[in-house]
Design a protein around this motif. Structure first.
Motif, PDB file in Angstrom:
ATOM      1  N   GLU A  42       0.610  -1.332   0.025  1.00 43.87           N
ATOM      2  CA  GLU A  42      -0.048   0.013   0.343  1.00 43.87           C
ATOM      3  C   GLU A  42       1.254   1.313  -0.346  1.00 43.87           C
ATOM      4  N   ALA A  43       2.404   1.146   0.798  1.00 44.42           N
ATOM      5  CA  ALA A  43       2.834   2.313   0.539  1.00 44.42           C
ATOM      6  C   ALA A  43       3.184   2.685  -0.186  1.00 44.42           C
ATOM      7  N   VAL A  44       3.159   1.907  -1.996  1.00 45.46           N
ATOM      8  CA  VAL A  44       4.400   2.102  -2.974  1.00 45.46           C
ATOM      9  C   VAL A  44       3.156   2.521  -4.078  1.00 45.46           C
ATOM     10  N   THR A  45       3.337   4.045  -4.357  1.00 45.29           N
ATOM     11  CA  THR A  45       2.101   4.592  -5.261  1.00 45.29           C
ATOM     12  C   THR A  45       3.057   3.894  -6.805  1.00 45.29           C
ATOM     13  N   VAL A  46       1.892   3.057  -7.329  1.00 47.41           N
ATOM     14  CA  VAL A  46       1.945   2.403  -8.511  1.00 47.41           C
ATOM     15  C   VAL A  46       0.794   2.554  -9.148  1.00 47.41           C
ATOM     16  N   PRO A  47       0.950   2.543 -10.780  1.00 46.77           N
ATOM     17  CA  PRO A  47      -0.344   3.715 -11.061  1.00 46.77           C
ATOM     18  C   PRO A  47      -1.275   2.355 -11.447  1.00 46.77           C
ATOM     19  N   SER A  48      -3.028   3.199 -11.701  1.00 46.30           N
ATOM     20  CA  SER A  48      -3.578   1.821 -12.186  1.00 46.30           C
ATOM     21  C   SER A  48      -3.222   1.458 -12.750  1.00 46.30           C
ATOM     22  N   ASP A  49      -3.788  -0.252 -13.458  1.00 44.75           N
ATOM     23  CA  ASP A  49      -3.873  -0.185 -15.153  1.00 44.75           C
ATOM     24  C   ASP A  49      -4.258   0.522 -15.999  1.00 44.75           C
ATOM     25  N   ALA A  50      -5.094   1.501 -15.662  1.00 49.65           N
ATOM     26  CA  ALA A  50      -5.201   2.569 -17.016  1.00 49.65           C
ATOM     27  C   ALA A  50      -4.181   3.630 -16.723  1.00 49.65           C
ATOM     28  N   ALA A  51      -3.544   3.720 -15.402  1.00 43.64           N
ATOM     29  CA  ALA A  51      -3.151   5.485 -15.891  1.00 43.64           C
ATOM     30  C   ALA A  51      -1.958   4.909 -16.303  1.00 43.64           C
ATOM     31  N   PHE A  52      -1.343   2.970 -16.137  1.00 43.54           N
ATOM     32  CA  PHE A  52      -0.535   2.603 -16.695  1.00 43.54           C
ATOM     33  C   PHE A  52      -0.813   2.860 -18.119  1.00 43.54           C
ATOM     34  N   ARG A  53      -1.817   2.400 -18.649  1.00 37.11           N
ATOM     35  CA  ARG A  53      -1.892   2.605 -20.186  1.00 37.11           C
ATOM     36  C   ARG A  53      -1.946   4.205 -20.556  1.00 37.11           C
ATOM     37  N   ALA A  54      -2.339   4.882 -20.047  1.00 36.37           N
ATOM     38  CA  ALA A  54      -2.013   6.214 -20.141  1.00 36.37           C
ATOM     39  C   ALA A  54      -0.652   7.093 -20.922  1.00 36.37           C
ATOM     40  N   ALA A  55      -0.575   6.501 -19.194  1.00 32.72           N
ATOM     41  CA  ALA A  55       1.390   6.980 -19.295  1.00 32.72           C
ATOM     42  C   ALA A  55       1.676   6.648 -20.612  1.00 32.72           C
ATOM     43  N   VAL A  56       2.277   5.101 -20.773  1.00 35.63           N
ATOM     44  CA  VAL A  56       2.819   4.114 -21.708  1.00 35.63           C
ATOM     45  C   VAL A  56       2.382   5.480 -23.190  1.00 35.63           C
ATOM     46  N   LEU A  57       0.814   5.254 -23.568  1.00 33.28           N
ATOM     47  CA  LEU A  57      -0.057   5.514 -25.093  1.00 33.28           C
ATOM     48  C   LEU A  57       1.394   7.728 -24.715  1.00 33.28           C
ATOM     49  N   GLU A  58       1.052   8.586 -23.776  1.00 35.44           N
ATOM     50  CA  GLU A  58       1.078   9.210 -23.905  1.00 35.44           C
ATOM     51  C   GLU A  58       3.319   9.012 -24.119  1.00 35.44           C
ATOM     52  N   ARG A  59       3.902   8.593 -23.857  1.00 39.71           N
ATOM     53  CA  ARG A  59       5.180   8.759 -23.719  1.00 39.71           C
ATOM     54  C   ARG A  59       5.488   8.455 -25.613  1.00 39.71           C
ATOM     55  N   LEU A  60       4.841   7.346 -25.719  1.00 39.65           N
ATOM     56  CA  LEU A  60       4.747   7.139 -27.304  1.00 39.65           C
ATOM     57  C   LEU A  60       4.392   8.448 -28.200  1.00 39.65           C
ATOM     58  N   SER A  61       3.645   8.582 -27.444  1.00 34.33           N
ATOM     59  CA  SER A  61       3.103   9.949 -29.196  1.00 34.33           C
ATOM     60  C   SER A  61       4.435  11.307 -28.193  1.00 34.33           C
ATOM     61  N   SER A  62       4.956  11.401 -27.263  1.00 36.29           N
ATOM     62  CA  SER A  62       6.139  12.292 -27.658  1.00 36.29           C
ATOM     63  C   SER A  62       7.196  12.232 -27.511  1.00 36.29           C
ATOM     64  N   ASP A  63       7.455  11.005 -26.637  1.00 36.65           N
ATOM     65  CA  ASP A  63       8.976  11.184 -26.717  1.00 36.65           C
ATOM     66  C   ASP A  63       9.255   9.943 -28.122  1.00 36.65           C
ATOM     67  N   HIS A  64       8.010   9.778 -29.189  1.00 37.91           N
ATOM     68  CA  HIS A  64       8.586   8.673 -30.030  1.00 37.91           C
ATOM     69  C   HIS A  64       7.263   8.608 -31.801  1.00 37.91           C
ATOM     70  N   GLY A  65       7.212  10.198 -31.156  1.00 43.57           N
ATOM     71  CA  GLY A  65       5.961  10.369 -32.956  1.00 43.57           C
ATOM     72  C   GLY A  65       5.378   9.563 -32.772  1.00 43.57           C
ATOM     73  N   GLY A  66       4.420   8.615 -31.711  1.00 43.57           N
ATOM     74  CA  GLY A  66       3.494   7.671 -32.166  1.00 43.57           C
ATOM     75  C   GLY A  66       3.483   6.412 -33.022  1.00 43.57           C
ATOM     76  N   ARG A  67       4.925   6.355 -33.011  1.00 42.31           N
ATOM     77  CA  ARG A  67       5.308   5.544 -33.413  1.00 42.31           C
ATOM     78  C   ARG A  67       5.068   4.014 -32.900  1.00 42.31           C
ATOM     79  N   ARG A  68       4.572   2.553 -33.335  1.00 40.30           N
ATOM     80  CA  ARG A  68       4.037   1.957 -32.517  1.00 40.30           C
ATOM     81  C   ARG A  68       4.833   0.160 -33.042  1.00 40.30           C
ATOM     82  N   ASP A  69       6.621   0.655 -33.078  1.00 40.87           N
ATOM     83  CA  ASP A  69       7.048  -0.540 -33.274  1.00 40.87           C
ATOM     84  C   ASP A  69       7.390  -1.236 -32.436  1.00 40.87           C
ATOM     85  N   LEU A  70       8.310  -2.199 -32.140  1.00 43.51           N
ATOM     86  CA  LEU A  70       8.501  -2.963 -30.496  1.00 43.51           C
ATOM     87  C   LEU A  70       9.867  -1.909 -29.911  1.00 43.51           C
TER      88      LEU A  70
END
Ligand code: B1N
Length: 781
Positions: A4-32
């Motif tokens: 409980e003491a550890v802040t781990v994102p919810s599944d939804a927040a994790f998904r959003a963060a990954v998609l956000e990173r993909l668009s901000s750092d990788h121009g939205g590319r979806r390669d491996l």
């Protein structure tokens, strides 16, 4: 369950963060690669705060500095996802992006800053220390190139550089810690003036414990030039020479020495060892001073573990700092040093025991040689100097508070052989700590099916308390079946992968018989391949004789200069070619040599193995750790009474272990018989016939005597007693066939191996080090 003491994102927040990173750092590319990097960036954002809060919680607590030239950490994303409970969320995001999580995880470079067991043990220890709450820093080197990448061409090993850093490494943070490390120069009246200084720059890889319960640090030192670029020289027209100091500094951490078991007598190796030792000590002492603590209290705050002798120069370096910089008397300095230093011995092989010519050491580290001579003078019986060389094992022993071996047998042999004299002088110093492996990576990470079956049977919690696997007993029929089903599924998956990547078709119903480890004469891959040849010959003689189908899987790297080991690889490749194409034996026997054995490949193979080959000449394998991974994944061991095999057999039960071969004692007396190999071959026509096939061109008609070297070795000197152990090995293999033919009986034995292997968790090992060596209690939650 997440802490409980550890802040781990919810599944939804994790998904959003990954998609956000993909668009901000990788121009939205979806390669491996883009998805992998986006996910790593998000995970790092979760891990770093966990790490920082653990460092705060551990502040002031006594801690460990684990000094090791090797950390074989492998890939980190899968482990991190699992530990944070984000594996399903990651799977879902990948699917949404049209990829599979497995494929995404696969493109992470496998960080191979190690050769084999010693380096992987260090990585398991980091995980366990972070999980059980032992404050620790693993100190190592940030090699630009880890262990070479092994290719196979014409069935022979090729070596190319590994480049884990070339596209950036998302798990590291450049640290504020850096120190100048001196080399060469002169000593006047006990004052060392080095003539070269190289900068050690720290890079931190946070090591989160299970579910973020605690954390540790892997601090890797990179070598950088004090002044990287000489503008004057450049402007003067010397465009290349202007970067000379940088090139020379960088050479220090360019490569990991790809030698496991032999001493690499190079100056650069000693330079690396000192660089690691001096930078790590400087770092520890800087913390101690910054906390305002008197030097005399060092042992209350730090325990240093020397992972074999490779960082043993840390002993004289600590003496140098205490005497030359802190002004302590020699005796007081030695007492203090012994209060913090401990040494783990990992091998008794004479060729692997490090020693450095006094000339070389005195040239590179003149003050240290003086101090070593003082130590030798103060402890004349310690055997620190001998034959104009500094014997690093004796030095490490003489300076350590505790010395440990890595299995019960190995520790006893240490007392009787290499350290017999020192042990008599200091009978309390040697202790045993049998190795272990982390069940997070080696069960839950690599074998989710098995983890699921175990949890279904005994509930959660066993991953951090592995002895609870014992609750699987008495075995319930449903549990044995569930585990057998998991094994079957893992084998089907491996068979598909072998077909797709190696072009070899294997029957998942066959016994998967696996030997994966460095290639070494003492590990006796040649015993295994000779038995394979003999089996093939008998199968051809009588294909209808009711044979149990086998798939023989080998993988492992040979040191680039180790000719005999390379010949063994070559032989396995040629045997595979011949056997796999033989219509007479067909699916009864397949042989596969998989290239580029590393942590990731082990994670793929171990869950699918039925039989674990642990067949070293007794007395030679200090412990082994692969043996433990196989047992806890439900493979039966065929093995000698060597290293930790002895303890595995004691725990899983003799009736669930395929024992063969001479004991360490019998090995010594057998070797004294002049024609031991010839007599053994005479008594065993199967072996004679297999050896003949190495001489008559069966496997390589154009070059009939290509493998005669191996045959001559086995029938001549045969130092590792392949010939003498062959007959009993054959017998045990046929016993394995009979056991396997009874599928229910085998499944039960496999399940018992799982249920009884809880003791081999590296959590148990680390608790042992904490109690018996380091004097550290866990940081409470
Ligand atoms: O250390 C492992 C043991 O499980 C293995 O049995 C043992 O062989 C291995 C020189 C070594 N011993 N010595 C080395 C590594 C690198 C090098 O340059 C020697 N590795 C081991 C963990 O205890």
């Amino acid at each position: 369950m997440r802490d409980e003491a550890v802040t781990v994102p919810s599944d939804a927040a994790f998904r959003a963060a990954v998609l956000e990173r993909l668009s901000s750092d990788h121009g939205g590319r979806r390669d491996l690669c883009s998805v992998r990097r986006a996910m790593a960036a998000v995970l790092r954002g979760v891990v770093v705060p966990i790490w920082q809060s653990a460092l705060e919680r551990g502040a002031g607590h006594k801690r460990v500095a684990y000094l090791s030239m090797e950390f074989l950490i492998g890939r980190l994303a899968g482990d991190t996802l699992l530990s944070l409970g984000l594996r399903d969320a990651a799977k879902a995001v990948c699917l949404e992006l049209g990829l599979t999580l497995d494929d995404v995880l696969e493109v992470e470079p496998d960080a191979a800053l190690g050769n084999g067991g010693l380096g992987r043990l260090a990585a398991c220890f980091l995980d366990s220390m972070a999980t059980v709450g032992c404050p620790a820093v693993g100190y190592g080197l940030r090699y630009e190139h880890g262990l070479f990448r092994q290719g196979i061409e014409d069935d022979k090993q090729t070596e190319t550089p590994e480049d884990w850093l070339s596209r950036g490494y998302p798990w590291e943070l450049r640290s504020a810690r850096s120190y100048g490390i001196g080399f060469f120069g002169t000593v006047t009246d006990g004052v060392w003036k080095p003539s070269e200084t190289i900068w050690a720059q720290g890079y931190d890889v946070p090591v989160p414990g299970w579910q973020g319960s605690f954390a540790g640090t892997l601090r890797l030192w990179a070598a950088e030039a004090v002044q990287s670029f000489d503008l004057g020289r450049f402007n003067g027209g010397d465009h290349v020479g202007a970067s000379e100091t940088e090139a020379s500094a960088r050479a220090l951490c360019r490569v990991l020495y790809p030698d496991d078991g032999t001493e690499a007598g190079q100056t650069l190796r000693l330079k690396q060892e000192y660089f690691l030792s001096a930078a790590s000590l400087a770092d520890l002492l800087a913390d101690h001073r910054a906390a305002g603590l008197p030097m005399e209290t060092l042992p209350d705050h730090v325990a240093i573990q020397l992972n074999d002798t490779h960082p043993a120069i840390a002993g004289p370096e600590l003496m140098r700092v205490l005497i030359d910089e802190e002004g302590l008397e020699f005796d007081a300095a030695l007492k203090l040093a012994r209060g913090v230093l401990n040494y783990t011995n990992h091998t008794l092989l004479p060729e692997a025991l490090e020693s450095w010519p006094e000339m070389l050491l005195g040239w590179l580290l003149p003050r240290h040689l003086e101090i070593i001579r003082m130590l030798a003078g103060a402890m004349p019986g310690a055997g620190i100097l001998g034959g104009s060389e500094v014997r690093m094992g004796n030095l490490a022993f003489a300076m350590a508070g505790r010395v440990n071996g890595v299995s019960a047998l190995h520790t006893e042999l240490m007392k009787e052989t290499v350290f017999a004299g020192l042990h008599r002088q200091h009978p309390e110093r040697i202790v045993n700590q049998t190795n272990g492996v982390t069940p997070r990576r080696w069960i839950a990470g690599c074998n989710p099916g098995l983890a699921g079956a175990v949890t279904a049977a005994i509930g959660e919690g066993w991953l951090t308390d592995l002895e609870r696997l014992g609750e699987l007993e008495p075995l319930q029929p449903g549990v044995v079946e569930a585990m057998a089903e998991v094994k079957r599924a893992n084998k089907v998956q491996l068979a598909a992968w072998l077909g797709a990547t190696q072009g070899v078709q294997v029957d998942p119903g066959a016994m998967f018989d696996v030997q994966i480890k460095r290639i070494h004469e003492y590990k006796r891959q040649h015993l295994n391949i000779l038995e394979t040849i003999a089996l093939w010959q008998e199968m051809r003689d009588a294909p209808q004789a009711g044979w149990v189908p086998r798939v023989k899987i080998f993988a492992g790297k040979a040191a680039p200069g180790y000719h005999f080991a390379k010949e063994i690889i070559h032989l396995i490749g040629k045997v595979a070619r011949m056997v796999n194409a033989d219509p007479v034996t067909g699916d009864l026997l397949k042989v596969v040599f998989l290239p580029n054995y590393n942590v990731s490949l082990a994670e793929r193979l171990i869950p699918a193995a039925d039989l674990s080959e642990q067949i070293s000449t007794a007395g030679k394998e200090a412990s082994g750790t692969g043996n433990m991974k196989f047992a806890m994944n439900g493979a039966l061991t065929i093995g000698t009474l060597d290293g930790a095999n002895v303890e595995i057999r004691e725990r899983v039960g003799a009736e669930n272990f395929l024992l063969f071969g001479m004991t360490a004692e019998e090995v010594s007396s057998r070797r004294a018989i002049p024609d031991h190999a010839a007599t053994a071959i005479e008594a065993e026509p199967r072996l004679a016939r297999a050896l003949e096939a190495l001489r008559d061109g069966t496997f390589i008609p154009d070059w009939p005597d290509l493998f005669a070297g191996i045959a001559d070795n086995v029938s001549g000197p045969d130092h590792f007693l392949v010939a003498s152990d062959f007959a009993d090995y054959w017998r045990a293999q046929r016993e394995a066939d009979r056991w396997f033919a009874d599928a229910d009986g085998w499944a039960e034995k496999a399940a018992l191996n799982v249920a009884r292997s809880g003791w081999f968790s590296s959590d148990r090992t680390i608790r042992g080090y904490m109690a018996d060596i380091w004097g550290i209690s866990p940081v409470s939650a």
